[in-house]
Design an enzyme around this catalytic site. Structure first.
Site, PDB file in Angstrom:
ATOM      1  N   LYS A   1       0.835  -1.198   0.000  1.00  0.00           N
ATOM      2  CA  LYS A   1       0.000   0.000   0.000  1.00  0.00           C
ATOM      3  C   LYS A   1       0.873   1.251   0.000  1.00  0.00           C
ATOM      4  O   LYS A   1       0.692   2.145  -0.811  1.00  0.00           O
ATOM      5  CB  LYS A   1      -0.914  -0.042   1.228  1.00  0.00           C
ATOM      6  CG  LYS A   1      -1.840   1.125   1.362  1.00  0.00           C
ATOM      7  CD  LYS A   1      -2.807   0.893   2.514  1.00  0.00           C
ATOM      8  CE  LYS A   1      -3.521   2.175   2.888  1.00  0.00           C
ATOM      9  NZ  LYS A   1      -4.462   1.974   3.998  1.00  0.00           N
TER      10      LYS A   1
ATOM     11  N   GLU B   1      10.633  -4.678   4.451  1.00  0.00           N
ATOM     12  CA  GLU B   1      10.735  -6.091   4.070  1.00  0.00           C
ATOM     13  C   GLU B   1      10.351  -6.286   2.609  1.00  0.00           C
ATOM     14  O   GLU B   1      11.023  -6.991   1.855  1.00  0.00           O
ATOM     15  CB  GLU B   1       9.794  -6.948   4.938  1.00  0.00           C
ATOM     16  CG  GLU B   1      10.134  -7.009   6.408  1.00  0.00           C
ATOM     17  CD  GLU B   1       9.466  -5.901   7.217  1.00  0.00           C
ATOM     18  OE1 GLU B   1       9.147  -4.830   6.651  1.00  0.00           O
ATOM     19  OE2 GLU B   1       9.290  -6.107   8.426  1.00  0.00           O
TER      20      GLU B   1
ATOM     21  N   GLY C   1      -4.854  -2.077   5.378  1.00  0.00           N
ATOM     22  CA  GLY C   1      -4.066  -3.210   4.889  1.00  0.00           C
ATOM     23  C   GLY C   1      -4.732  -4.552   5.140  1.00  0.00           C
ATOM     24  O   GLY C   1      -4.893  -5.373   4.231  1.00  0.00           O
ATOM     25  N   ARG C   2      -5.162  -4.794   6.382  1.00  0.00           N
ATOM     26  CA  ARG C   2      -5.725  -6.110   6.711  1.00  0.00           C
ATOM     27  C   ARG C   2      -7.139  -6.292   6.171  1.00  0.00           C
ATOM     28  O   ARG C   2      -7.743  -7.344   6.365  1.00  0.00           O
ATOM     29  CB  ARG C   2      -5.660  -6.339   8.215  1.00  0.00           C
ATOM     30  CG  ARG C   2      -6.320  -5.277   9.055  1.00  0.00           C
ATOM     31  CD  ARG C   2      -5.900  -5.404  10.519  1.00  0.00           C
ATOM     32  NE  ARG C   2      -6.348  -4.272  11.324  1.00  0.00           N
ATOM     33  CZ  ARG C   2      -5.717  -3.112  11.413  1.00  0.00           C
ATOM     34  NH1 ARG C   2      -4.617  -2.898  10.725  1.00  0.00           N
ATOM     35  NH2 ARG C   2      -6.180  -2.151  12.189  1.00  0.00           N
TER      36      ARG C   2
ATOM     37  N   GLU D   1      -4.666  -7.076  15.340  1.00  0.00           N
ATOM     38  CA  GLU D   1      -4.163  -5.761  14.927  1.00  0.00           C
ATOM     39  C   GLU D   1      -5.287  -4.721  15.027  1.00  0.00           C
ATOM     40  O   GLU D   1      -5.038  -3.545  15.251  1.00  0.00           O
ATOM     41  CB  GLU D   1      -3.594  -5.809  13.499  1.00  0.00           C
ATOM     42  CG  GLU D   1      -2.653  -4.658  13.210  1.00  0.00           C
ATOM     43  CD  GLU D   1      -1.794  -4.857  11.965  1.00  0.00           C
ATOM     44  OE1 GLU D   1      -0.607  -4.509  11.995  1.00  0.00           O
ATOM     45  OE2 GLU D   1      -2.316  -5.364  10.953  1.00  0.00           O
TER      46      GLU D   1
ATOM     47  N   HIS E   1      -4.480 -33.652  17.998  1.00  0.00           N
ATOM     48  CA  HIS E   1      -3.355 -34.476  18.461  1.00  0.00           C
ATOM     49  C   HIS E   1      -2.262 -33.606  19.047  1.00  0.00           C
ATOM     50  O   HIS E   1      -1.112 -34.031  19.149  1.00  0.00           O
ATOM     51  CB  HIS E   1      -2.825 -35.319  17.302  1.00  0.00           C
ATOM     52  CG  HIS E   1      -3.821 -36.340  16.869  1.00  0.00           C
ATOM     53  ND1 HIS E   1      -3.797 -37.653  17.305  1.00  0.00           N
ATOM     54  CD2 HIS E   1      -4.931 -36.219  16.096  1.00  0.00           C
ATOM     55  CE1 HIS E   1      -4.826 -38.295  16.783  1.00  0.00           C
ATOM     56  NE2 HIS E   1      -5.540 -37.448  16.053  1.00  0.00           N
TER      57      HIS E   1
ATOM     58  N   LYS F   1       9.440  -0.999  14.277  1.00  0.00           N
ATOM     59  CA  LYS F   1       9.971  -0.623  12.956  1.00  0.00           C
ATOM     60  C   LYS F   1      11.003   0.491  13.107  1.00  0.00           C
ATOM     61  O   LYS F   1      12.068   0.470  12.499  1.00  0.00           O
ATOM     62  CB  LYS F   1       8.842  -0.072  12.065  1.00  0.00           C
ATOM     63  CG  LYS F   1       7.940  -1.086  11.453  1.00  0.00           C
ATOM     64  CD  LYS F   1       7.082  -0.366  10.401  1.00  0.00           C
ATOM     65  CE  LYS F   1       5.742  -1.027  10.220  1.00  0.00           C
ATOM     66  NZ  LYS F   1       4.811  -0.249   9.406  1.00  0.00           N
TER      67      LYS F   1
HETATM   68  C1  G6Q Z   1      -2.485  -3.967   8.085  1.00  0.00           C
HETATM   69  C2  G6Q Z   1      -1.260  -3.308   8.450  1.00  0.00           C
HETATM   70  C3  G6Q Z   1      -0.015  -3.994   7.946  1.00  0.00           C
HETATM   71  C4  G6Q Z   1       0.329  -3.690   6.497  1.00  0.00           C
HETATM   72  C5  G6Q Z   1       1.764  -4.119   6.238  1.00  0.00           C
HETATM   73  C6  G6Q Z   1       2.205  -3.908   4.810  1.00  0.00           C
HETATM   74  O1  G6Q Z   1      -3.580  -3.560   8.338  1.00  0.00           O
HETATM   75  O2  G6Q Z   1      -1.321  -1.987   8.093  1.00  0.00           O
HETATM   76  O3  G6Q Z   1      -0.041  -5.379   8.108  1.00  0.00           O
HETATM   77  O4  G6Q Z   1      -0.546  -4.312   5.633  1.00  0.00           O
HETATM   78  O5  G6Q Z   1       2.612  -3.438   7.100  1.00  0.00           O
HETATM   79  O6  G6Q Z   1       2.106  -2.574   4.468  1.00  0.00           O
HETATM   80  P1  G6Q Z   1       2.241  -2.100   2.989  1.00  0.00           P
HETATM   81  O7  G6Q Z   1       1.143  -2.714   2.197  1.00  0.00           O
HETATM   82  O8  G6Q Z   1       2.198  -0.611   3.016  1.00  0.00           O
HETATM   83  O9  G6Q Z   1       3.574  -2.627   2.490  1.00  0.00           O
END
Ligand code: G6Q
Length: 552
Positions: free
Chosen positions: A205, A211, A265-266, A351, A382, A510
């Protein structure tokens, strides 16, 4: 009568909870033959049995009163209307718009967002059709048969979970997912890939995530080393809200799929973040996913709250967290394809609702989001089910059960169903001393030994669960299931008075990682770094030094 204050409702619920102390679910079932009919519900193709919960006829009316006092319906409507309910980021929360199939405009900041959403969906579908048919190839003219989604968190967990769940229906390029900055994640995958046939999606996003950018750069270098720099454009595309950054990464605008800051994001798998799903499953199945979610949205928006699946699930969760002091929730899918669902829900729920500050900034005086965990049945049986059945604490569980398998094979599915039903039954009923004694006697165990064994073989029961039944995993049922949990999380966040749509809690780590990376460059921890962190960093730097010395 004027509505009671929140405090009065909480008091009434606390009293009701005390009255239920010592009441066993077994007895509630024995006393009411209608319990299953009364405490079950169907919506958007999903069936929810919530009869095995510590509730009576008096419980839900009180919880619903609590929901009303929290303004649940008004807040729900505000979300669907696109109001800026994400106050700490000053944003609308409109993942529901991504699957909106209605004809009314949805205005955000003076413009209708629905045409923009549909334009991107069409752009995605056109691209996916071209890749899937082979009309669009890699740089050497080879057909693309592998897609690698490079993203993390919300830009990974949804697509990977959906692709795993829909695996029997996938008929496009094979989807792969790289999220971890650990080079092992990308490195292991690259060993299996043919660069000429591979398409990378950089899904981010913000397009600033450390990463994801590290993985994307390494993937780019791997491809360029094999096919040449000029080939990169044919093997990369991006999903982002940050079009400047995608351009500076070298991805042409025709290969960038946009989304918007009002998609968290989520909550983003319904947006272009779902491109890997659409490539693997096809635009029609992606549309089925959206349709299932939309059906659940309509149910959530229109059904009375007393017969509203996400509302009921949310309220029952609040009942345990705040009135029974239980802070965990297990997710137990009886479907191998749903094996990433617990991890997905862990992010969605923890989150969103792992918060300790109210919307108005005051510290909360009550508990919020529980710990979400789980594994597919029967594997969990199990392993950790021992704790579920006989641990000192208890964990409410969601059993998720498709009635049909995509892999019919002998008795397998009947065994799976029997195990699922047996587990929720066992958790609810337990096994008492008379039953244990009778069993041991039937096995010929002598009475003295039987008394020694007795306490170990007792099952307290009275351990609550829901069972969610789907006909089978399809794009539609999966879409409805995911939207159900999204709204359940929303309901709980509303009752707790928190902002479920920010995630400031992930920022500090971070930030500090950035400082430490700088310290590594400088060869020593900054003055003032605590002794533990400094000691560990020196150990790392020392090991690097040793490796370098050896190499010389
Ligand atoms: C989700 C969070 C988080 C996000 C990641 C990736 O709700 O905001 O999990 O999706 O940190 O972020 P980017 O899509 O910006 O790389």
């Amino acid at each position: 009568m004027p509505p009671r204050s929140r405090q009065e409702i909480v008091l009434a619920l606390s009293e009701h909870r005390r009255a239920l102390e010592g009441v066993h679910l077994r007895d509630l079932f024995a006393a009411d033959r209608q319990r299953f009919d009364k405490f079950s519900l169907e919506a958007a193709g999903l069936f929810l049995d919530y009869a095995k919960h510590r509730i009576t006829d008096a419980t839900l009316p009180l919880l619903l009163e609590l929901a009303r006092s929290a303004g649940l319906e008004a807040r729900r409507d505000a979300m669907f209307r696109g109001e800026r309910i994400n106050v700490t980021e000053d944003r609308s929360v409109l993942h529901t718009a991504l699957r909106n199939r209605g004809s009314d405009p949805l205005m955000v900041d003076g413009s209708d967002v629905l045409p923009q959403i549909r334009t991107v969906l069409e752009q995605m579908a056109g691209f996916c059709r071209a890749i899937r048919s082979g009309a669009l190839t890699g740089a050497t003219g080879q057909r693309i048969d592998a897609v690698v989604n490079i993203g993390i968190g919300g830009s990974d967990l949804g697509p990977v979970m959906v692709c795993e769940a829909l695996e029997p229906l996938l008929d496009g390029p094979r989807p792969h997912f790289v999220s971890n900055v650990d080079g092992a994640h990308l490195g292991r995958l690259l060993k299996t890939l043919d660069p000429e046939r591979t398409l990378f999606i950089v899904a981010s996003k913000t397009f600033t995530t450390q990463e994801t950018l590290a993985n994307a750069r390494s993937a780019r270098a791997w491809l360029a080393a094999r096919l040449g720099e000029a080939a990169v454009g044919r093997h990369f595309c991006a999903v982002s809200t940050n079009l400047e950054a995608t351009a500076s990464f070298g991805i042409g605008p025709e290969r960038v799929f946009a989304f918007w800051d009002w998609v968290g994001g989520r909550y983003s798998l319904w947006s272009a973040i779902g491109l890997s799903i659409m490539l693997a499953a096809g635009p029609e199945r992606f549309d089925g996913l959206l349709a299932g979610a939309w059906d659940m949205d309509c149910h959530f928006r229109n059904a009375p709250i007393a017969r509203n699946m996400p509302v009921l699930m949310g309220l029952i969760g609040v009942w345990y967290v705040n009135f029974w002091d239980v802070h965990a929730q297990a997710v137990l899918p009886y479907d191998q394809g749903l094996h990433r669902l617990p991890a997905y829900l862990q992010q969605l729920d923890m989150e969103s609702n792992g918060k300790r500050t109210a919307l108005d900034g005051t510290p909360l005086t009550y508990a919020t989001g529980p710990i979400i965990w789980g594994e597919p049945g029967t594997n969990g049986q199990h392993a950790f089910y021992q704790h579920l059945h006989q641990g000192t604490g208890w964990t409410p569980a969601d059993f998720i059960l498709p009635l049909h398998s995509h892999y019919p094979m002998g008795e397998h599915h009947a065994m799976l169903v029997a195990n699922c039903l047996a587990q929720s039954q066992a958790l609810m009923q337990g096994k008492d001393a008379a039953q244990v004694r009778a069993e041991l006697a039937a096995q010929g165990v002598d009475p003295a030994r039987a008394e020694e064994l007795l306490p170990h073989r007792l099952f307290p029961g009275n351990r609550p669960s829901s069972t969610l039944v789907l006909d089978r995993i399809t794009p539609h049922s999966l879409g409805a299931l995911i939207a159900l949990y999204e709204h359940k999380v929303f309901v709980q966040g509303t009752l707790w008075g928190i902002n479920s749509f920010d995630q400031w809690g992930v920022e500090l780590g971070k930030q500090l990682a950035g400082h430490l990376l700088r310290d590594m460059g400088a060869g020593a921890p900054e003055p003032g770094v605590d002794a533990s962190t400094a000691g560990l960093l020196r150990r790392y730097l020392g090991s690097l030094q040793k490796t370098e010395n050896k190499a010389r």
